[in-house]
Each structure stands twice: as structure tokens, then as C-alpha cells.
Write an enzyme that holds these catalytic residues in place. Sequence first.
Site, PDB file in Angstrom:
ATOM      1  N   GLU A  89       0.818  -1.212   0.000  1.00 24.82           N
ATOM      2  CA  GLU A  89       0.000   0.000   0.000  1.00 24.82           C
ATOM      3  C   GLU A  89       0.852   1.262   0.000  1.00 24.82           C
ATOM      4  OE1 GLU A  89      -2.992  -0.162   3.028  1.00 24.82           O
ATOM      5  OE2 GLU A  89      -3.608  -2.180   2.430  1.00 24.82           O
ATOM      6  N   CYS A 103       3.418   8.583   0.243  1.00 23.47           N
ATOM      7  CA  CYS A 103       3.891   7.774   1.366  1.00 23.47           C
ATOM      8  C   CYS A 103       4.000   6.335   0.882  1.00 23.47           C
ATOM      9  CB  CYS A 103       2.875   7.901   2.502  1.00 23.47           C
ATOM     10  SG  CYS A 103       3.189   6.807   3.877  1.00 23.47           S
ATOM     11  N   CYS A 110       4.504  -5.810   9.304  1.00 21.79           N
ATOM     12  CA  CYS A 110       5.536  -5.202  10.162  1.00 21.79           C
ATOM     13  C   CYS A 110       5.642  -6.020  11.432  1.00 21.79           C
ATOM     14  CB  CYS A 110       5.149  -3.760  10.495  1.00 21.79           C
ATOM     15  SG  CYS A 110       6.423  -2.881  11.428  1.00 21.79           S
ATOM     16  N   CYS A 114       3.405  -2.081  16.979  1.00 19.08           N
ATOM     17  CA  CYS A 114       2.930  -0.906  17.721  1.00 19.08           C
ATOM     18  C   CYS A 114       1.425  -1.051  17.979  1.00 19.08           C
ATOM     19  CB  CYS A 114       3.201   0.369  16.925  1.00 19.08           C
ATOM     20  SG  CYS A 114       4.952   0.599  16.559  1.00 19.08           S
ATOM     21  N   CYS A 117      -1.352   0.729  15.725  1.00 21.52           N
ATOM     22  CA  CYS A 117      -1.174   0.674  14.267  1.00 21.52           C
ATOM     23  C   CYS A 117      -1.809  -0.586  13.687  1.00 21.52           C
ATOM     24  CB  CYS A 117       0.327   0.701  13.951  1.00 21.52           C
ATOM     25  SG  CYS A 117       0.692   0.428  12.209  1.00 21.52           S
ATOM     26  N   CYS A 332      -2.253   7.848   8.801  1.00 23.58           N
ATOM     27  CA  CYS A 332      -1.168   7.226   9.552  1.00 23.58           C
ATOM     28  C   CYS A 332      -1.700   6.108  10.439  1.00 23.58           C
ATOM     29  CB  CYS A 332      -0.484   8.268  10.425  1.00 23.58           C
ATOM     30  SG  CYS A 332       0.354   9.471   9.437  1.00 23.58           S
TER      31      CYS A 332
HETATM   32  S1  SF4 Z   1       3.672   2.213  13.321  1.00 18.21           S
HETATM   33 FE1  SF4 Z   1       2.979   0.290  12.345  1.00 18.21          FE
HETATM   34  S2  SF4 Z   1       4.150   0.134  10.475  1.00 18.21           S
HETATM   35 FE2  SF4 Z   1       5.199   1.660  11.765  1.00 18.21          FE
HETATM   36  S3  SF4 Z   1       6.718   0.476  12.932  1.00 18.21           S
HETATM   37 FE3  SF4 Z   1       4.867   0.517  14.197  1.00 18.21          FE
HETATM   38  S4  SF4 Z   1       3.745  -1.392  13.645  1.00 18.21           S
HETATM   39 FE4  SF4 Z   1       5.276  -0.995  12.043  1.00 18.21          FE
END
Ligand code: SF4
Length: 347
Positions: A89, A103, A110, A114, A117, A332
Site C-alpha cells: 500500500e 507515502c 511489520c 505498535c 497501528c 497514519c
Molecule cells: S507504526 Fe505500524 S508500520 Fe510503523 S513500525 Fe509501528 S507497527 Fe510498524
Amino acid sequence: MLSIYDSDKVELFCRKNGIYDHALKRFRNAFFKRALPLDECLGMLTEAGRAKFVEHVGLPQLVLAERHDSQLDGASKLIFVTGNRERVEAVILRIASGRTSLCISSQIGCSADCAFCATGGMGLTRNLTTGELLDQVVLARRLLAEEGRQLRNVVIMGMGEPFHNEQAVCGALEVLRDVRCFCFSERHLLVSTAGVPAAMVRFVERFPDIRLALSLHAARPEVRTRLMPIGGAQALDKLRAVLPALAQHGNFMVEYLLLQGVNDGPDDLAALIEYLRGQPVHLNLIQFNPFPNSPFRPVTSEAREAFAHALRRAGFKVTLRRSLGADIAAACGQLAGTKSINKENAI
Ligand code: SF4
């Protein structure tokens, strides 16, 4: 197969195969800068040269599969697919000033996990290659060229932690700034990281003029660890140790995502001021975009202003960032590679 992004090898190949420098230059100008359709770019080469070029030089591998345009603002989410139908994406941000940013993602999924996210919930599928990072730019630039828009900024802030794919990301930045290729101004390139201290130091040494953003989001250890497990319990200490080396670069900023009742209280503010004390960093306060099943809520705009005001009084330069594309899950923290393919959005 040579990569179209490997300029030295492509030049050598062209010389050995009778493709003149001026023809290659015309091709590159059409492909990288004018973002013309591929057929038109290849038309810059002679027929014989074109046949050899297509046979030996790898052209973009990603394919644009979907496009979702925001009804609220100038954002478009682009979903590319790899040969294995993996989804990558990217987001175009058409800012009211007329500037356009893109972006891009550095990984599929990932592993940083986090808590705020959507991508973090996917886990990591794999790193993208340098070519796949750059394909996102080529294909988005082509769409924008059709609109008569120029792409001004490229930010590596989509899916993935860029410094968990450091080699491919740094390779892509080299090509993005290469005058023979995209020729982006370094001031218009940005990498955003959840915090990998040693890689960040290497980055500012190698790319002192490219912008770097650290997603800090909490300065109290227990809150930071809960929100961002990357780096473990010592993460704040390790990041603090490299802050002076990073902050001496005018292109470094600290990002802070405000989450209601989580990191927006007086203790959080005091801890943040203390953590950054003496560092001439620029702080960017970000609003949170909720996604399905997220336990977090955004703060009110008044609370955000008050937080910013207190930081300014403490001597920091502070900006407030508004995310675009919230209605298409492109803001974001919302990229998750899961939005279903709508027929009307398929390309
Ligand atoms: S914000 Fe999301 S994409 Fe960015 S490092 Fe943390 S888990 Fe990974």
C-alpha cells in the site's frame, strides 16, 4: 536480469549493446522524470535497442490493482500487487497548497507491533526489495502525471519499519536522489522510524540532508513499552543516548501521536519535556485515526493545542500534523493490507 534502477549496470549494458548515451538519457527522462507510460518511454530507443533492453532490463514488477480516493480530502490509497498477489500500500497526499506527497511502504506487514497501528497487527510477511520500493514511486508518479501534478515529496512511512529493511531502503534513497534517475531534492525525502538507534545514526551519517522522523509517542518507559514494544524496556534509554547525534542534524524531528488518556496527561507532558531537554528537536504532534477494534481514541483539538502550547513554552518548536485519507483507511497507522477489493475500485 538487470534492474532498471541500477544505473551503472544499465549504462554499461547499453554501451555494450550499441544503445547510445543520448537515447538512454531520453528514456530515463521519460521514465523517471516525466513519468510517461512505459510504451512511450521505450519509444525513445531504436527498435533494435528496445528489443535488447526489454529482454535484459527488468521493468517495474508491481502492478497497480486498486485505487481508493478520499471523499474528504486529497488522499488516494493505492494498492499494488506483487507477482505472488501480495498487497503493498502507498498513499498519495494532495495538499491544499498544491504540493503532492507520496507515502510508500518498506515491508509487507511489520514486526514492530505498535499497539496503535493496524499494520502492526498483521505481523511481518517480508521485506520489500529496493525495486519494489521504487516501483511504488514510478507508478504513483505516472498517475499524478496524468492529473498534471508533480510529485514533490516521498516519505517512507507506510507499512513496515524502514530500518528493519535498512539495506533496501537506503538503496532506494540513493536512486531517488540520483540525478540520472528521479532526482528528488534530499529535503523532499523523509524516513520515519519507530526507533532503531544504531541504524538511525548510520542513516544521518550517510544521508545528512534527508529528513528523519522518530516516532516517540511516549517518554514514560511503561507507556512507551506498552505502545511500542520495539527495543524492549531499555528502548527509551538507548534512543536518548543517540539523540544528540541525531538532533545536530536540522532534518531530524520527533513525532508524538496523542492518545486520549494514554500519553496526553500532565505526567506524560513533563516526562516528554524532561526527556528532550537540551535537544534542539522539532516536535510534530499527530492526531490519531481510529480503525476497527482499536482501543484508542484521539484527543480533542483543544487538548492537542494545549499540549503543543506547553511544549512551546518549554522552548520546543512544535507543529501539528493533520492526517489525510481517514475515510479510506489511508491515514497514519491505518494501512493494513486488508481492505477488500471493490470492483469499482479495481484498475
Ligand atoms: S507504526 Fe505500524 S508500520 Fe510503523 S513500525 Fe509501528 S507497527 Fe510498524
